[in-house]
Write a protein that holds these residues in place. Structure first.
Motif, PDB file in Angstrom:
ATOM      1  N   HIS A  27       0.826  -1.215   0.000  1.00  0.00           N
ATOM      2  CA  HIS A  27       0.000   0.000   0.000  1.00  0.00           C
ATOM      3  C   HIS A  27       0.859   1.263   0.000  1.00  0.00           C
ATOM      4  CE1 HIS A  27      -3.105  -2.913   0.843  1.00  0.00           C
ATOM      5  NE2 HIS A  27      -2.466  -3.264   1.936  1.00  0.00           N
ATOM      6  N   LYS A  28       1.840   1.324  -0.909  1.00  0.00           N
ATOM      7  CA  LYS A  28       2.775   2.448  -0.944  1.00  0.00           C
ATOM      8  C   LYS A  28       2.946   2.997  -2.351  1.00  0.00           C
ATOM      9  CE  LYS A  28       5.723   0.587   2.710  1.00  0.00           C
ATOM     10  NZ  LYS A  28       7.080   0.123   3.020  1.00  0.00           N
ATOM     11  N   LEU A  29       3.257   4.287  -2.387  1.00  0.00           N
ATOM     12  CA  LEU A  29       3.771   4.928  -3.588  1.00  0.00           C
ATOM     13  C   LEU A  29       5.214   5.290  -3.259  1.00  0.00           C
ATOM     14  CD1 LEU A  29       3.407   6.242  -6.418  1.00  0.00           C
ATOM     15  CD2 LEU A  29       2.846   8.352  -5.186  1.00  0.00           C
ATOM     16  N   ILE A  30       6.146   4.752  -4.014  1.00  0.00           N
ATOM     17  CA  ILE A  30       7.565   4.957  -3.741  1.00  0.00           C
ATOM     18  C   ILE A  30       8.145   5.846  -4.832  1.00  0.00           C
ATOM     19  CG2 ILE A  30       9.801   3.808  -3.455  1.00  0.00           C
ATOM     20  CD1 ILE A  30       8.062   1.281  -2.668  1.00  0.00           C
ATOM     21  N   THR A  31       8.909   6.843  -4.425  1.00  0.00           N
ATOM     22  CA  THR A  31       9.568   7.749  -5.356  1.00  0.00           C
ATOM     23  C   THR A  31      11.063   7.474  -5.316  1.00  0.00           C
ATOM     24  OG1 THR A  31       7.883   9.413  -4.905  1.00  0.00           O
ATOM     25  CG2 THR A  31       9.877  10.154  -6.028  1.00  0.00           C
ATOM     26  N   LEU A  32      11.619   7.191  -6.493  1.00  0.00           N
ATOM     27  CA  LEU A  32      13.051   6.905  -6.613  1.00  0.00           C
ATOM     28  C   LEU A  32      13.748   8.003  -7.403  1.00  0.00           C
ATOM     29  CD1 LEU A  32      12.974   3.121  -7.672  1.00  0.00           C
ATOM     30  CD2 LEU A  32      13.132   4.061  -5.361  1.00  0.00           C
ATOM     31  N   ALA A  33      15.004   8.232  -7.065  1.00  0.00           N
ATOM     32  CA  ALA A  33      15.854   9.111  -7.871  1.00  0.00           C
ATOM     33  C   ALA A  33      16.330   8.330  -9.081  1.00  0.00           C
ATOM     34  CB  ALA A  33      17.043   9.592  -7.041  1.00  0.00           C
ATOM     35  N   ARG A  34      16.910   9.028 -10.022  1.00  0.00           N
ATOM     36  CA  ARG A  34      17.431   8.398 -11.234  1.00  0.00           C
ATOM     37  C   ARG A  34      18.438   7.291 -10.914  1.00  0.00           C
ATOM     38  NH1 ARG A  34      19.508  12.758 -14.881  1.00  0.00           N
ATOM     39  NH2 ARG A  34      17.314  13.072 -15.262  1.00  0.00           N
ATOM     40  N   ASN A  35      19.204   7.452  -9.827  1.00  0.00           N
ATOM     41  CA  ASN A  35      20.203   6.450  -9.463  1.00  0.00           C
ATOM     42  C   ASN A  35      19.627   5.278  -8.673  1.00  0.00           C
ATOM     43  OD1 ASN A  35      19.777   7.424  -6.880  1.00  0.00           O
ATOM     44  ND2 ASN A  35      21.834   8.270  -6.616  1.00  0.00           N
ATOM     45  N   GLY A  36      18.317   5.294  -8.431  1.00  0.00           N
ATOM     46  CA  GLY A  36      17.665   4.187  -7.736  1.00  0.00           C
ATOM     47  C   GLY A  36      17.485   4.385  -6.246  1.00  0.00           C
ATOM     48  N   SER A  37      17.994   5.455  -5.693  1.00  0.00           N
ATOM     49  CA  SER A  37      17.828   5.684  -4.256  1.00  0.00           C
ATOM     50  C   SER A  37      16.394   6.139  -3.964  1.00  0.00           C
ATOM     51  CB  SER A  37      18.831   6.711  -3.750  1.00  0.00           C
ATOM     52  OG  SER A  37      18.631   7.957  -4.376  1.00  0.00           O
ATOM     53  N   VAL A  38      15.906   5.745  -2.799  1.00  0.00           N
ATOM     54  CA  VAL A  38      14.540   6.083  -2.398  1.00  0.00           C
ATOM     55  C   VAL A  38      14.498   7.528  -1.904  1.00  0.00           C
ATOM     56  CG1 VAL A  38      12.643   5.547  -0.823  1.00  0.00           C
ATOM     57  CG2 VAL A  38      14.018   3.696  -1.788  1.00  0.00           C
ATOM     58  N   LEU A  47      -5.205   5.292   0.665  1.00  0.00           N
ATOM     59  CA  LEU A  47      -4.593   4.622  -0.484  1.00  0.00           C
ATOM     60  C   LEU A  47      -4.306   3.166  -0.129  1.00  0.00           C
ATOM     61  CD1 LEU A  47      -3.545   4.988  -3.371  1.00  0.00           C
ATOM     62  CD2 LEU A  47      -1.300   5.468  -2.386  1.00  0.00           C
ATOM     63  N   GLN A  48      -5.240   2.308  -0.482  1.00  0.00           N
ATOM     64  CA  GLN A  48      -5.098   0.879  -0.228  1.00  0.00           C
ATOM     65  C   GLN A  48      -5.039   0.141  -1.555  1.00  0.00           C
ATOM     66  OE1 GLN A  48      -4.738  -0.495   2.988  1.00  0.00           O
ATOM     67  NE2 GLN A  48      -4.473   1.682   3.361  1.00  0.00           N
ATOM     68  N   GLY A  49      -3.993  -0.656  -1.722  1.00  0.00           N
ATOM     69  CA  GLY A  49      -3.829  -1.409  -2.966  1.00  0.00           C
ATOM     70  C   GLY A  49      -3.599  -0.521  -4.163  1.00  0.00           C
ATOM     71  N   PRO A  50      -2.634   0.412  -4.091  1.00  0.00           N
ATOM     72  CA  PRO A  50      -2.410   1.291  -5.246  1.00  0.00           C
ATOM     73  C   PRO A  50      -2.014   0.511  -6.482  1.00  0.00           C
ATOM     74  CG  PRO A  50      -0.571   1.446  -3.742  1.00  0.00           C
ATOM     75  CD  PRO A  50      -1.613   0.605  -3.074  1.00  0.00           C
ATOM     76  N   ARG A  51      -2.572   0.881  -7.584  1.00  0.00           N
ATOM     77  CA  ARG A  51      -2.258   0.219  -8.857  1.00  0.00           C
ATOM     78  C   ARG A  51      -1.696   1.222  -9.841  1.00  0.00           C
ATOM     79  NH1 ARG A  51      -5.734  -5.039 -10.003  1.00  0.00           N
ATOM     80  NH2 ARG A  51      -5.438  -5.975  -7.973  1.00  0.00           N
ATOM     81  N   GLY A  52      -2.549   1.941 -10.536  1.00  0.00           N
ATOM     82  CA  GLY A  52      -2.077   2.841 -11.571  1.00  0.00           C
ATOM     83  C   GLY A  52      -1.449   4.105 -11.017  1.00  0.00           C
ATOM     84  N   VAL A  53      -0.462   4.609 -11.741  1.00  0.00           N
ATOM     85  CA  VAL A  53       0.164   5.881 -11.403  1.00  0.00           C
ATOM     86  C   VAL A  53       0.470   6.606 -12.714  1.00  0.00           C
ATOM     87  CG1 VAL A  53       2.491   4.884 -11.269  1.00  0.00           C
ATOM     88  CG2 VAL A  53       1.997   7.027 -10.081  1.00  0.00           C
ATOM     89  N   TYR A  54       0.314   7.930 -12.699  1.00  0.00           N
ATOM     90  CA  TYR A  54       0.534   8.729 -13.894  1.00  0.00           C
ATOM     91  C   TYR A  54       1.091  10.083 -13.476  1.00  0.00           C
ATOM     92  CZ  TYR A  54      -0.404  11.172 -18.263  1.00  0.00           C
ATOM     93  OH  TYR A  54      -0.270  11.893 -19.429  1.00  0.00           O
TER      94      TYR A  54
END
Length: 121
Positions: A27-38, A47-54
């Motif tokens: 149940h998370k939205l994770i944002t990563l940098a270009r190098n893969g770091s969180v 927000l339960q069971g997030p699926r689509g993101v745009y």
């Protein structure tokens, strides 16, 4: 760096410096940098069971909660909820995908065998 995340869907920021990932099982939205770091991990009871993101061309992040029947807008840093855009009362039931059409100023939501279109005010 190797980062192991259960990915459902992903989207890239307009500048290409951020990657937004929905993790359905946690149940998370994770944002990563270009190098893969969180950079950020967004969780919210709405927000339960997030699926689509745009990500819109302006950098607005839209995410749909499959288990909670909701479309949210999250800040471009992926840290906080800015708005609830649509809910079950609007006809959103188990949304799987979301996108924005700038030509019609509409949010388009994919729900099983139908599509909902919401005009943005």
């Amino acid at each position: 760096m190797l980062l192991c995340i259960a990915v459902w869907k992903c989207a890239v920021s307009p500048t290409g410096d951020k990657l937004y990932i929905t993790n359905n099982s946690q149940h998370k939205l994770i944002t990563l940098a270009r190098n893969g770091s969180v950079l950020a991990t967004f969780t919210d009871p709405a927000l339960q069971g997030p699926r689509g993101v745009y990500v819109t061309p302006a950098g607005q992040v839209l995410v749909c909660g499959f288990l909670c029947d909701v479309i949210l807008q999250v800040d471009s840093e992926g840290r906080r909820k800015l708005a609830t855009l649509a809910t079950k009362e609007d006809g959103v039931e188990c949304p799987k995908s979301v996108c924005y059409d700038r030509h019609t100023a509409s949010i388009i939501v994919g729900i099983n065998n139908r599509i909902l279109v919401f005009k943005v005010q």
